[in-house]
Design a protein around this motif. Structure first.
Motif, mmCIF file in Angstrom:
data_model
loop_
_atom_site.group_PDB
_atom_site.id
_atom_site.type_symbol
_atom_site.label_atom_id
_atom_site.label_comp_id
_atom_site.label_asym_id
_atom_site.label_seq_id
_atom_site.Cartn_x
_atom_site.Cartn_y
_atom_site.Cartn_z
ATOM 1 N N GLY A 60 0.058 4.820 -12.478
ATOM 2 C CA GLY A 60 0.762 4.069 -11.445
ATOM 3 C C GLY A 60 -0.130 3.072 -10.737
ATOM 4 N N THR A 61 0.334 2.618 -9.578
ATOM 5 C CA THR A 61 -0.352 1.602 -8.778
ATOM 6 C C THR A 61 -0.322 2.035 -7.324
ATOM 7 O OG1 THR A 61 0.470 -0.113 -10.287
ATOM 8 C CG2 THR A 61 -0.368 -0.853 -8.147
ATOM 9 N N THR A 62 -1.430 1.920 -6.632
ATOM 10 C CA THR A 62 -1.434 2.229 -5.194
ATOM 11 C C THR A 62 -1.484 0.984 -4.330
ATOM 12 O OG1 THR A 62 -3.841 2.524 -5.189
ATOM 13 C CG2 THR A 62 -2.483 4.494 -5.520
ATOM 14 N N LEU A 63 -1.936 -0.140 -4.879
ATOM 15 C CA LEU A 63 -2.032 -1.376 -4.101
ATOM 16 C C LEU A 63 -1.756 -2.567 -5.002
ATOM 17 C CD1 LEU A 63 -4.601 -2.348 -1.411
ATOM 18 C CD2 LEU A 63 -4.345 -3.864 -3.375
ATOM 19 N N LEU A 64 -0.933 -3.478 -4.519
ATOM 20 C CA LEU A 64 -0.649 -4.738 -5.200
ATOM 21 C C LEU A 64 -0.808 -5.851 -4.174
ATOM 22 C CD1 LEU A 64 0.498 -6.400 -7.652
ATOM 23 C CD2 LEU A 64 2.767 -6.002 -6.637
ATOM 24 N N ALA A 65 -1.587 -6.867 -4.510
ATOM 25 C CA ALA A 65 -1.923 -7.917 -3.552
ATOM 26 C C ALA A 65 -1.533 -9.289 -4.074
ATOM 27 C CB ALA A 65 -3.424 -7.889 -3.248
ATOM 28 N N VAL B 132 -8.578 5.093 -2.052
ATOM 29 C CA VAL B 132 -7.482 4.126 -2.164
ATOM 30 C C VAL B 132 -6.656 4.400 -3.415
ATOM 31 C CG1 VAL B 132 -6.883 1.687 -1.871
ATOM 32 C CG2 VAL B 132 -9.148 2.478 -1.195
ATOM 33 N N ARG B 133 -7.196 5.177 -4.322
ATOM 34 C CA ARG B 133 -6.486 5.519 -5.566
ATOM 35 C C ARG B 133 -5.730 6.842 -5.473
ATOM 36 N NH1 ARG B 133 -8.364 2.451 -9.890
ATOM 37 N NH2 ARG B 133 -10.429 1.501 -9.662
ATOM 38 N N GLN B 134 -6.175 7.742 -4.586
ATOM 39 C CA GLN B 134 -5.667 9.106 -4.608
ATOM 40 C C GLN B 134 -4.382 9.259 -3.820
ATOM 41 O OE1 GLN B 134 -7.024 11.888 -6.519
ATOM 42 N NE2 GLN B 134 -4.870 12.248 -6.032
ATOM 43 N N ASP B 135 -3.266 8.920 -4.483
ATOM 44 C CA ASP B 135 -1.986 9.217 -3.878
ATOM 45 C C ASP B 135 -1.645 10.680 -4.134
ATOM 46 O OD1 ASP B 135 -1.626 8.882 -6.592
ATOM 47 O OD2 ASP B 135 0.147 7.612 -6.429
ATOM 48 N N VAL B 136 -0.632 11.179 -3.444
ATOM 49 C CA VAL B 136 -0.345 12.614 -3.485
ATOM 50 C C VAL B 136 1.123 12.843 -3.822
ATOM 51 C CG1 VAL B 136 -0.250 14.757 -2.161
ATOM 52 C CG2 VAL B 136 -2.178 13.179 -1.848
ATOM 53 N N ASP B 137 1.358 13.409 -4.997
ATOM 54 C CA ASP B 137 2.696 13.802 -5.416
ATOM 55 C C ASP B 137 2.805 15.301 -5.679
ATOM 56 O OD1 ASP B 137 4.036 11.244 -5.462
ATOM 57 O OD2 ASP B 137 2.806 10.751 -7.208
ATOM 58 N N LEU C 222 0.859 -1.182 0.000
ATOM 59 C CA LEU C 222 0.000 0.000 0.000
ATOM 60 C C LEU C 222 0.892 1.227 0.000
ATOM 61 C CD1 LEU C 222 -3.030 0.910 0.234
ATOM 62 C CD2 LEU C 222 -2.591 1.175 2.684
ATOM 63 N N ASN C 223 0.621 2.171 -0.881
ATOM 64 C CA ASN C 223 1.400 3.410 -0.884
ATOM 65 C C ASN C 223 1.268 4.130 0.445
ATOM 66 O OD1 ASN C 223 1.698 2.690 -3.557
ATOM 67 N ND2 ASN C 223 1.185 4.720 -4.358
ATOM 68 N N ALA C 224 2.308 4.879 0.799
ATOM 69 C CA ALA C 224 2.308 5.617 2.061
ATOM 70 C C ALA C 224 1.733 7.013 1.919
ATOM 71 C CB ALA C 224 3.739 5.707 2.600
ATOM 72 N N ASP C 225 1.262 7.363 0.730
ATOM 73 C CA ASP C 225 0.784 8.735 0.508
ATOM 74 C C ASP C 225 -0.678 8.756 0.095
ATOM 75 O OD1 ASP C 225 1.181 7.559 -1.947
ATOM 76 O OD2 ASP C 225 2.225 9.270 -2.854
ATOM 77 N N LEU C 226 -1.505 8.139 0.938
ATOM 78 C CA LEU C 226 -2.950 8.089 0.707
ATOM 79 C C LEU C 226 -3.660 8.768 1.886
ATOM 80 C CD1 LEU C 226 -3.140 4.360 -0.443
ATOM 81 C CD2 LEU C 226 -3.284 6.367 -1.929
ATOM 82 N N PRO C 227 -3.521 10.092 2.019
ATOM 83 C CA PRO C 227 -3.981 10.769 3.235
ATOM 84 C C PRO C 227 -5.492 10.862 3.389
ATOM 85 C CG PRO C 227 -3.222 12.385 1.648
ATOM 86 C CD PRO C 227 -2.858 11.033 1.095
ATOM 87 N N ALA C 228 -6.247 10.497 2.343
ATOM 88 C CA ALA C 228 -7.706 10.486 2.457
ATOM 89 C C ALA C 228 -8.242 9.062 2.608
ATOM 90 C CB ALA C 228 -8.332 11.147 1.229
ATOM 91 N N LEU C 229 -7.366 8.100 2.833
ATOM 92 C CA LEU C 229 -7.753 6.687 2.855
ATOM 93 C C LEU C 229 -8.888 6.417 3.845
ATOM 94 C CD1 LEU C 229 -7.039 3.827 1.767
ATOM 95 C CD2 LEU C 229 -5.517 3.609 3.755
ATOM 96 N N ARG C 230 -9.892 5.663 3.361
ATOM 97 C CA ARG C 230 -11.039 5.279 4.193
ATOM 98 C C ARG C 230 -10.994 3.773 4.399
ATOM 99 N NH1 ARG C 230 -15.328 8.817 0.602
ATOM 100 N NH2 ARG C 230 -14.582 10.869 1.279
ATOM 101 N N PHE D 234 -4.129 -5.808 -8.532
ATOM 102 C CA PHE D 234 -3.610 -4.468 -8.245
ATOM 103 C C PHE D 234 -4.683 -3.430 -8.503
ATOM 104 C CE2 PHE D 234 -3.052 -4.775 -12.785
ATOM 105 C CZ PHE D 234 -3.217 -3.480 -13.266
ATOM 106 N N LEU D 235 -4.477 -2.251 -7.904
ATOM 107 C CA LEU D 235 -5.369 -1.113 -8.092
ATOM 108 C C LEU D 235 -4.562 0.038 -8.675
ATOM 109 C CD1 LEU D 235 -8.342 -0.111 -7.420
ATOM 110 C CD2 LEU D 235 -7.285 1.037 -5.460
ATOM 111 N N ALA D 236 -5.022 0.582 -9.790
ATOM 112 C CA ALA D 236 -4.346 1.719 -10.411
ATOM 113 C C ALA D 236 -4.583 2.990 -9.600
ATOM 114 C CB ALA D 236 -4.845 1.912 -11.841
ATOM 115 N N ASP D 237 -3.654 3.923 -9.720
ATOM 116 C CA ASP D 237 -3.814 5.199 -9.031
ATOM 117 C C ASP D 237 -4.817 6.084 -9.766
ATOM 118 O OD1 ASP D 237 -2.443 6.215 -11.242
ATOM 119 O OD2 ASP D 237 -0.600 6.644 -10.139
#
Length: 217
Positions: free
Chosen positions: A139-144, A179-184, A105-113, A131-134
């Protein structure tokens, strides 16, 4: 299925370089730490998550994330970068529990529910690897990886295409934007704000988010 999540975090001084131009009085390291704390706190609140392993060499981040309940591992020595850190975390989890279901799981998902993360993990459990795309679709935010399956991470850059080419199933759920909204970038952060930021990020980014887009005064 109960999952162990592996969350990578580079040293805070090196994190989020693309936020440098527009964060006003909010230092990048403080934002990166707030992102990670909100991400891990939300993950630990998800019933589908049995534990979180953070791979980092940053002492401050390690201490604060450990206090939340995460297990902290140092990054492996030698070359390998992000994918090497993720593989190391997955191997460590599997060394203790060989039949564990593991996800990054990416570490930059500050709105994660937590509820949305649970939906994604439930969907991932239907496939050997998924996997889940960003939010950008690149990109990818989660790979299982299900029990017994290698994680085989291929992050950085256009990882969505690489994970798909590797045979991982792409999760195409709707209603899991957090879960998709990473922050760069600042734009990403404002998109996360619209979803609802976690409390630590909201506090750290208060100066940025009260300014108009692009202003630095």
């Amino acid at each position: 299925m109960v999952w162990t999540l592996v969350v990578p975090l580079k040293p805070l001084s090196q994190a989020k370089s693309r936020l440098a131009g527009g964060t006003g009085h909010a230092p990048r390291p403080a934002l990166a730490l707030a992102f990670a704390l909100d991400t891990v706190a939300a993950a630990l609140a998800c019933p589908a998550v049995g534990g979180v392993v953070v791979v980092t060499d940053d002492p401050l981040a390690g201490a604060e994330l450990g206090a939340l309940g995460a297990r902290v591992l140092p990054e492996p020595t030698g070359p390998g970068g992000l994918n090497g850190a993720l593989a190391h975390g997955a191997r460590t989890v599997r060394a203790q529990c060989p039949r564990s279901a593991v996800a990054t799981l990416n570490a930059d998902l500050p709105a994660l529910r937590p509820v949305e993360l649970g939906r994604v993990l439930d969907s991932a459990g239907e496939f050997p690897r998924a996997f889940l795309a960003d939010a950008a679709g690149i990109g990818t935010t989660l790979l299982a990886a299900a029990p017994g399956m290698e994680l085989a991470p291929a992050f950085e850059g256009r990882s969505r295409a690489r994970h798909r080419a590797s045979g991982a199933h792409e999760i195409e759920l709707t209603g899991v934007d957090s879960v998709r909204q990473d922050v760069d970038t600042e734009s990403d952060l404002r998109a996360a704000l619209d979803l609802g930021l976690g409390p630590r990020t909201a506090a750290a980014a208060a100066d940025l988010l009260t300014r108009g887009p692009g202003r630095t005064d």
